[in-house]
Motif scaffolding. Structure first.
Motif, PDB file in Angstrom:
ATOM      1  N   THR A   8       2.248  47.382  97.050  1.00 50.96           N
ATOM      2  CA  THR A   8       1.538  48.219  98.020  1.00 50.96           C
ATOM      3  C   THR A   8       1.181  47.423  99.270  1.00 50.96           C
ATOM      4  O   THR A   8       1.379  47.895 100.398  1.00 50.96           O
ATOM      5  CB  THR A   8       0.271  48.815  97.385  1.00 50.96           C
ATOM      6  OG1 THR A   8       0.652  49.602  96.247  1.00 50.96           O
ATOM      7  CG2 THR A   8      -0.490  49.682  98.358  1.00 50.96           C
ATOM      8  N   ARG A  11       4.331  46.699 101.271  1.00 47.31           N
ATOM      9  CA  ARG A  11       4.783  47.895 101.994  1.00 47.31           C
ATOM     10  C   ARG A  11       3.909  48.113 103.227  1.00 47.31           C
ATOM     11  O   ARG A  11       4.407  48.390 104.318  1.00 47.31           O
ATOM     12  CB  ARG A  11       4.730  49.107 101.074  1.00 47.31           C
ATOM     13  CG  ARG A  11       5.185  50.393 101.726  1.00 47.31           C
ATOM     14  CD  ARG A  11       5.173  51.553 100.758  1.00 47.31           C
ATOM     15  NE  ARG A  11       4.157  51.301  99.748  1.00 47.31           N
ATOM     16  CZ  ARG A  11       4.203  51.738  98.504  1.00 47.31           C
ATOM     17  NH1 ARG A  11       5.189  52.478  98.090  1.00 47.31           N
ATOM     18  NH2 ARG A  11       3.250  51.467  97.647  1.00 47.31           N
ATOM     19  N   THR A  14       4.747  45.668 105.887  1.00 47.08           N
ATOM     20  CA  THR A  14       6.018  46.046 106.507  1.00 47.08           C
ATOM     21  C   THR A  14       5.778  47.096 107.583  1.00 47.08           C
ATOM     22  O   THR A  14       6.351  47.031 108.678  1.00 47.08           O
ATOM     23  CB  THR A  14       7.002  46.571 105.451  1.00 47.08           C
ATOM     24  OG1 THR A  14       7.232  45.543 104.480  1.00 47.08           O
ATOM     25  CG2 THR A  14       8.325  46.986 106.061  1.00 47.08           C
TER      26      THR A  14
END
Length: 70
Positions: A8, A11, A14
């Motif tokens: 998580t 992500r 990112t």
């Protein structure tokens, strides 16, 4: 569970890396929107009733108001 946490966070990082800077002329409007959302969520939080039971209404109201002013 720790693996899910790392996935998580990775992500999310990112998304942050891929994001574009907010134009200067849009920042004030976004800040106002964010503050309004924060205030609404603090004031309408259904958990406030439990906080009032534990800490009393006066302290809970003060805490909610202080959070919604940030």
């Amino acid at each position: 569970m720790v693996d899910e946490l790392f996935l998580t966070v990775d992500r999310w990082l990112t998304w942050v890396d891929a994001s574009k800077p907010v134009p200067e002329d849009a920042r004030e409007g976004l800040t106002a929107r964010d503050l309004a959302l924060c205030r609404i969520s603090a004031e309408r939080n259904p958990g406030n009733k439990f906080a009032a039971q534990m800490f009393g209404s006066e302290l809970t109201d003060r805490l909610v108001r202080s959070h919604s002013l940030n």
